[in-house]
Design a protein around this motif. Structure first.
Motif, PDB file in Angstrom:
ATOM      1  N   ILE A 161      15.609 -14.831 -32.570  1.00 40.40           N
ATOM      2  CA  ILE A 161      16.428 -13.609 -32.600  1.00 40.40           C
ATOM      3  C   ILE A 161      17.268 -13.517 -31.340  1.00 40.40           C
ATOM      4  N   PHE A 162      16.649 -13.752 -30.179  1.00 38.43           N
ATOM      5  CA  PHE A 162      17.376 -13.666 -28.916  1.00 38.43           C
ATOM      6  C   PHE A 162      18.548 -14.646 -28.888  1.00 38.43           C
ATOM      7  N   LEU A 163      18.304 -15.884 -29.300  1.00 32.07           N
ATOM      8  CA  LEU A 163      19.380 -16.880 -29.298  1.00 32.07           C
ATOM      9  C   LEU A 163      20.491 -16.506 -30.282  1.00 32.07           C
TER      10      LEU A 163
ATOM     11  N   LEU B  45      20.723  -7.434 -40.624  1.00 32.02           N
ATOM     12  CA  LEU B  45      19.907  -6.300 -40.217  1.00 32.02           C
ATOM     13  C   LEU B  45      20.688  -5.375 -39.286  1.00 32.02           C
ATOM     14  N   ILE B  46      21.437  -5.954 -38.357  1.00 29.74           N
ATOM     15  CA  ILE B  46      22.221  -5.158 -37.409  1.00 29.74           C
ATOM     16  C   ILE B  46      23.322  -4.393 -38.138  1.00 29.74           C
ATOM     17  N   ILE B  47      23.933  -4.992 -39.140  1.00 31.85           N
ATOM     18  CA  ILE B  47      24.961  -4.305 -39.920  1.00 31.85           C
ATOM     19  C   ILE B  47      24.347  -3.111 -40.644  1.00 31.85           C
ATOM     20  N   ARG B  48      23.148  -3.277 -41.173  1.00 36.64           N
ATOM     21  CA  ARG B  48      22.476  -2.188 -41.889  1.00 36.64           C
ATOM     22  C   ARG B  48      21.966  -1.105 -40.952  1.00 36.64           C
TER      23      ARG B  48
ATOM     24  N   SER C 238      18.755 -17.753 -38.911  1.00 34.94           N
ATOM     25  CA  SER C 238      18.315 -16.648 -38.059  1.00 34.94           C
ATOM     26  C   SER C 238      19.490 -15.762 -37.683  1.00 34.94           C
ATOM     27  N   SER C 239      20.660 -16.355 -37.453  1.00 35.71           N
ATOM     28  CA  SER C 239      21.845 -15.564 -37.110  1.00 35.71           C
ATOM     29  C   SER C 239      22.255 -14.671 -38.270  1.00 35.71           C
ATOM     30  N   GLN C 240      22.249 -15.220 -39.479  1.00 40.89           N
ATOM     31  CA  GLN C 240      22.626 -14.427 -40.649  1.00 40.89           C
ATOM     32  C   GLN C 240      21.644 -13.286 -40.874  1.00 40.89           C
TER      33      GLN C 240
END
Length: 76
Positions: free
Chosen positions: A38-40, A14-17, A7-9
């Motif tokens: 996602i929150f964790l 997604l955040i990088i994109r 989930s972290s990856q």
């Protein structure tokens, strides 16, 4: 076969994109993960200094890769 994406990856990729995406947008873009996962992931990555959260008011936060972290984050 590559190992399954955590989930972290998945959230980080997604955040990088999509730098500056709202946390809710990250949740909607990862339908195979729960809001809690996602929150964790965002919480852990933020505490590690990999992400920066910016309050936008009304309980909304934008998330992006930290400047220092962006140089060393591998994206597969």
């Amino acid at each position: 076969m590559p190992p399954p994406c955590t989930s972290s990856q998945q959230a980080l990729e997604l955040i990088i994109r999509s730098p500056g995406a709202m946390v809710d947008d990250v949740v909607f873009q990862c339908p195979d993960l729960t809001w809690n996962q996602i929150f964790l992931a965002i919480d852990r990555l933020s505490r590690e200094g990999a992400l920066t959260l910016t309050p936008k008011g009304g309980g909304l936060y934008a998330v992006q890769v930290s400047d220092e972290a962006s140089l060393g984050i591998p994206v597969s």
